[in-house]
Design an enzyme around this catalytic site. Structure first.
Site, PDB file in Angstrom:
ATOM      1  N   ASP A 249      -8.701  -6.318  -4.897  1.00 11.74           N
ATOM      2  CA  ASP A 249      -8.216  -4.861  -3.986  1.00 11.74           C
ATOM      3  C   ASP A 249      -9.393  -3.837  -4.248  1.00 11.74           C
ATOM      4  O   ASP A 249      -9.450  -3.471  -5.387  1.00 11.74           O
ATOM      5  CB  ASP A 249      -7.122  -4.312  -4.168  1.00 11.74           C
ATOM      6  CG  ASP A 249      -6.729  -3.461  -3.283  1.00 11.74           C
ATOM      7  OD1 ASP A 249      -7.454  -2.976  -2.725  1.00 11.74           O
ATOM      8  OD2 ASP A 249      -5.351  -3.457  -3.184  1.00 11.74           O
TER       9      ASP A 249
ATOM     10  N   HIS B  10      -7.092  -6.216  -0.297  1.00 10.16           N
ATOM     11  CA  HIS B  10      -6.086  -5.251  -0.121  1.00 10.16           C
ATOM     12  C   HIS B  10      -4.953  -5.729   0.920  1.00 10.16           C
ATOM     13  O   HIS B  10      -4.013  -5.374   0.945  1.00 10.16           O
ATOM     14  CB  HIS B  10      -6.633  -4.036   0.213  1.00 10.16           C
ATOM     15  CG  HIS B  10      -5.604  -2.756   0.407  1.00 10.16           C
ATOM     16  ND1 HIS B  10      -5.009  -2.100  -0.706  1.00 10.16           N
ATOM     17  CD2 HIS B  10      -5.103  -2.305   1.571  1.00 10.16           C
ATOM     18  CE1 HIS B  10      -4.265  -1.374  -0.386  1.00 10.16           C
ATOM     19  NE2 HIS B  10      -3.940  -1.369   1.146  1.00 10.16           N
TER      20      HIS B  10
ATOM     21  N   SER C  64       0.902  -1.228   0.113  1.00  6.86           N
ATOM     22  CA  SER C  64      -0.005  -0.041  -0.030  1.00  6.86           C
ATOM     23  C   SER C  64       0.895   1.320  -0.094  1.00  6.86           C
ATOM     24  O   SER C  64       1.749   1.401  -0.789  1.00  6.86           O
ATOM     25  CB  SER C  64      -1.088  -0.005   1.119  1.00  6.86           C
ATOM     26  OG  SER C  64      -2.139   0.860   1.082  1.00  6.86           O
TER      27      SER C  64
END
Length: 271
Positions: free
Chosen positions: A221, A249, A92
């Site tokens: 995601d 995610h 991320s």
């Protein structure tokens, strides 16, 4: 003979450094770290500033270097020998920290793996890929996430804390409920990678741009969509693209075995 055996074991051992995403901490890697260490590899999961058990106050994070300080200090402590080179794995927003680390210590990194992560380029400012996505998300999609500002009035910095509903619906929708509960207990307020935090100087071709990059796409995601992941790949093509089709995610929770297998492949090929 024993000396030769130890030398071969050392040669086969890879050194991984795991970088967590926004509002999370080193704790997100507990499954991945366990699997890699069981296979004989060296694994360091870093808590970025004001994350996990790191005691830095949010107010003391004024730059990207401040936020990434624990990662940069760890890499600085390593020698320059080939055996000391690491495989960076970022998740991320941790991808922006990985880019800074690669820009600072390109010779200490054998490969940088972007796991559904923000992957900057060497043309635009570091915040470009992050702000391009974050500003396009409708306010209602953030659900119970809390946003705010801190710092000086003439240079405001932004922070965020993911809410329980947002975690459940947008980040952990395919992950075990136990890991969602863990996240609800451990997430912390983090700074956002805005232009005011990361600055306007792009990462260099000689530093970050010289490091081998691998991108792992997560097909389910909902936070960084597959479409946007592939846009980043097209924007700054990595050496290789891999995929975990049914991962949300948080692939380290929703598809830990598949992630582990890909990391072993990457280590064998690039480390």
């Amino acid at each position: 003979m024993l000396h030769f055996k130890k030398a071969m074991e050392k040669k086969s051992q890879k050194r991984f450094v795991l970088i967590h995403g926004l509002c999370h901490g080193a704790w997100t890697w507990y499954k991945t770290k366990t699997q890699l260490e069981a296979a004989g590899h060296s694994v360091t999961a870093v808590d970025l500033a004001s994350s996990g058990i790191n005691i830095t106050r949010l107010e003391d994070i004024q730059t990207l270097k401040d936020y990434c300080k624990p990662l940069l200090e760890f890499l600085s402590s390593l020698g320059s020998d080939e055996d000391e080179k690491v495989i960076l794995v970022s998740h991320s927003m941790g991808g922006i920290c990985a880019a800074l680390a690669a820009d600072t210590f390109p010779r200490k990194i054998s490969a940088s793996v972007f796991l559904t992560a923000f992957m900057p380029d060497t043309r635009n400012e570091p915040a470009y890929v992050y702000e391009k996505l974050i500003r396009s998300v409708p306010q209602e999609d953030w659900l119970d996430t809390v946003f705010g500002t801190y710092g000086k009035p003439d240079r405001p910095l932004e922070y965020v804390l993911f809410g329980p509903k947002f975690l459940a619906k947008s980040l952990y929708q395919l992950s075990p409920v136990e890991d969602l509960v863990l996240a609800k207990m451990l997430v912390r307020v983090n700074p956002l990678a805005t232009k005011n935090l990361v600055g306007t100087r792009s990462f260099s071709k000689e530093g970050y741009g010289s490091v081998t990059r691998v991108y792992i796409v997560c097909g389910e995601d909902l936070a960084i969509s597959e479409e946007y992941q592939r846009w980043m790949i097209e924007n700054f093509p990595p050496k290789e693209v891999m995929e975990i089709k049914d991962a949300d995610h948080m692939p380290m929770f929703s598809k830990p075995q598949e992630l582990y297998a890909l990391l072993l492949k990457i280590a064998e090929k690039y480390a």
